[in-house]
Design a protein around this motif. Structure first.
Motif, PDB file in Angstrom:
ATOM      1  N   THR A 224       0.829  -1.193   0.000  1.00  0.00           N
ATOM      2  CA  THR A 224       0.000   0.000   0.000  1.00  0.00           C
ATOM      3  C   THR A 224       0.865   1.245   0.000  1.00  0.00           C
ATOM      4  O   THR A 224       2.097   1.171   0.126  1.00  0.00           O
ATOM      5  CB  THR A 224      -0.959  -0.017   1.209  1.00  0.00           C
ATOM      6  OG1 THR A 224      -1.940   1.002   1.063  1.00  0.00           O
ATOM      7  CG2 THR A 224      -0.196   0.180   2.514  1.00  0.00           C
ATOM      8  N   THR A 225       0.236   2.404  -0.117  1.00  0.00           N
ATOM      9  CA  THR A 225       0.948   3.675  -0.231  1.00  0.00           C
ATOM     10  C   THR A 225       1.959   3.850   0.895  1.00  0.00           C
ATOM     11  O   THR A 225       1.632   3.648   2.068  1.00  0.00           O
ATOM     12  CB  THR A 225      -0.056   4.842  -0.195  1.00  0.00           C
ATOM     13  OG1 THR A 225      -1.081   4.610  -1.164  1.00  0.00           O
ATOM     14  CG2 THR A 225       0.638   6.157  -0.500  1.00  0.00           C
ATOM     15  N   GLY A 226       3.187   4.221   0.525  1.00  0.00           N
ATOM     16  CA  GLY A 226       4.238   4.449   1.514  1.00  0.00           C
ATOM     17  C   GLY A 226       5.156   3.269   1.738  1.00  0.00           C
ATOM     18  O   GLY A 226       6.218   3.423   2.351  1.00  0.00           O
ATOM     19  N   ASP A 227       4.787   2.080   1.261  1.00  0.00           N
ATOM     20  CA  ASP A 227       5.679   0.931   1.385  1.00  0.00           C
ATOM     21  C   ASP A 227       6.899   1.113   0.479  1.00  0.00           C
ATOM     22  O   ASP A 227       6.822   1.740  -0.580  1.00  0.00           O
ATOM     23  CB  ASP A 227       4.972  -0.366   0.989  1.00  0.00           C
ATOM     24  CG  ASP A 227       3.937  -0.801   2.009  1.00  0.00           C
ATOM     25  OD1 ASP A 227       3.983  -0.329   3.154  1.00  0.00           O
ATOM     26  OD2 ASP A 227       3.056  -1.624   1.648  1.00  0.00           O
ATOM     27  N   LEU A 228       8.010   0.536   0.910  1.00  0.00           N
ATOM     28  CA  LEU A 228       9.211   0.480   0.081  1.00  0.00           C
ATOM     29  C   LEU A 228       9.369  -0.947  -0.429  1.00  0.00           C
ATOM     30  O   LEU A 228       9.297  -1.902   0.348  1.00  0.00           O
ATOM     31  CB  LEU A 228      10.444   0.881   0.894  1.00  0.00           C
ATOM     32  CG  LEU A 228      11.805   0.732   0.200  1.00  0.00           C
ATOM     33  CD1 LEU A 228      11.916   1.680  -0.989  1.00  0.00           C
ATOM     34  CD2 LEU A 228      12.948   0.977   1.186  1.00  0.00           C
ATOM     35  N   LEU A 229       9.568  -1.090  -1.742  1.00  0.00           N
ATOM     36  CA  LEU A 229       9.820  -2.395  -2.337  1.00  0.00           C
ATOM     37  C   LEU A 229      11.265  -2.452  -2.794  1.00  0.00           C
ATOM     38  O   LEU A 229      11.750  -1.530  -3.466  1.00  0.00           O
ATOM     39  CB  LEU A 229       8.883  -2.629  -3.525  1.00  0.00           C
ATOM     40  CG  LEU A 229       7.397  -2.669  -3.186  1.00  0.00           C
ATOM     41  CD1 LEU A 229       6.568  -2.791  -4.465  1.00  0.00           C
ATOM     42  CD2 LEU A 229       7.066  -3.808  -2.234  1.00  0.00           C
ATOM     43  N   ILE A 230      11.968  -3.515  -2.430  1.00  0.00           N
ATOM     44  CA  ILE A 230      13.370  -3.659  -2.807  1.00  0.00           C
ATOM     45  C   ILE A 230      13.609  -5.046  -3.397  1.00  0.00           C
ATOM     46  O   ILE A 230      12.864  -5.991  -3.131  1.00  0.00           O
ATOM     47  CB  ILE A 230      14.333  -3.438  -1.622  1.00  0.00           C
ATOM     48  CG1 ILE A 230      14.190  -4.572  -0.594  1.00  0.00           C
ATOM     49  CG2 ILE A 230      14.111  -2.081  -0.970  1.00  0.00           C
ATOM     50  CD1 ILE A 230      15.294  -4.584   0.461  1.00  0.00           C
ATOM     51  N   SER A 231      14.647  -5.150  -4.222  1.00  0.00           N
ATOM     52  CA  SER A 231      15.075  -6.443  -4.747  1.00  0.00           C
ATOM     53  C   SER A 231      16.592  -6.455  -4.848  1.00  0.00           C
ATOM     54  O   SER A 231      17.241  -5.401  -4.931  1.00  0.00           O
ATOM     55  CB  SER A 231      14.460  -6.722  -6.123  1.00  0.00           C
ATOM     56  OG  SER A 231      14.984  -5.845  -7.101  1.00  0.00           O
TER      57      SER A 231
END
Length: 311
Positions: A224-231
């Motif tokens: 949801t809004t504000g989450d950080l996604l990393i890989s």
């Protein structure tokens, strides 16, 4: 593929099929291909294919020196991707990948990266079997893709290709599956959601294992809004030359696909993409603490990694 004959190793060939103009939903993807023939096989959506031929060289120059696109107008929409004898994938009940209708996807298109030339007299009919319906599904499926561009230095035992973006959409999405994709240098690829100081693993897998869409680690998670996604793609090179990111077997790729569903009723017109230059973007410069297993192969099935270009 309609009895195609790749003319050289690393051939990239396309084949398109026109859809029924009515709105439809794909419920199941069953690849009909072998890793002995294909490096990978993508399923794309287009408003119009890049050629009227039954099959054509796409994404690279053909024998006449022309570069025919995959889609005639704009980039292709990624619907599914397969490599290394990945298994079929059924979508959860009530969900489907919407095509036709007002989506702008009027054609389905196979983009196949062949390993080698075929034996004399041999042709190829690799493809997909799709289970579809015209019945409206309450939830539609889309993709969020993290990846990198850049160069992998030579003779490097452990190289990290990092990507990361803040999720700024107002629409909550629900991951259902993930897929990792690299070529010969990839050891392990992982993806995470970072929220309120804590990481939730979306998935972690070696791209040397069958490249299919695996169930996410937390089946009830959302983004949801504000989450950080990393890989992170952890690579290892025993080559004497730097490796560029690109489509051929001599190149590399670093992709982490998130397949999600959403309750939105508007058409999903594009994938959400987060691509970073891994030579200048490093997660440690932005986040003080990383998941301890971000580059770990512990708990993964056994795999072998070979590279024809290694010394």
């Amino acid at each position: 593929m309609p009895n195609v004959v790749p003319k050289k190793p690393d051939s990239l060939l396309c084949h398109a099929v026109k859809l029924d103009p009515r709105e439809s939903y794909i419920l199941k993807f069953e690849p009909l291909a072998s890793k002995s023939v294909a490096h990978h096989m993508n399923l794309f959506g287009c408003d119009e294919p890049g050629s009227d031929l039954p099959s054509w060289t796409c994404g690279e120059e053909n024998e006449e020196g022309h570069r025919l696109p995959i889609c005639k107008h704009g980039p292709p929409r990624i619907i599914y991707a397969w490599a290394l004898d990945g298994k079929p994938r059924s979508l959860p009940s009530g969900t489907g990948y919407r095509v036709g209708g007002t989506t702008g996807i009027k054609y389905l298109l196979i983009n196949l990266h062949y390993k080698d030339k075929l034996s004399p007299g041999q042709t190829d009919n690799s493809g997909y079997y799709l289970e579809m319906t015209h019945d409206k599904q309450p939830l539609q499926v889309g993709h969020y893709i993290l990846g990198t561009i850049g160069e992998i230095p030579p003779m490097t035992k452990e190289f990290h290709a990092d990507s990361g973006c803040n999720y700024d959409s107002k629409e909550t999405i629900y991951p259902i599956a993930y897929r990792t994709h690299s070529h010969n240098l990839g050891v392990v690829t992982s993806g995470y959601r970072y929220r309120d100081g804590a990481y939730t693993e979306i998935g972690r897998m070696s791209p040397q294992l069958p490249q299919t869409f695996y169930d996410v680690e937390e089946p009830n998670m959302n983004i949801t809004t504000g989450d950080l996604l990393i890989s992170r793609c952890t690579m290892s090179s025993q080559r004497k030359f730097p490796t560029n990111m690109g489509p051929t077997n001599k190149d590399e790729m670093c992709n982490f696909y998130i397949m999600y569903y959403t309750s939105r009723q508007e058409d999903i017109k594009d994938e959400i993409m987060c691509f970073r230059d891994h030579n200048s973007f490093h997660l440690k410069d932005y986040i003080t603490t990383l998941p301890p297993n971000i580059s770990s192969i512990v708990g993964l099935p056994k795999f072998e990694r070979t590279d024809p270009y290694a010394v």
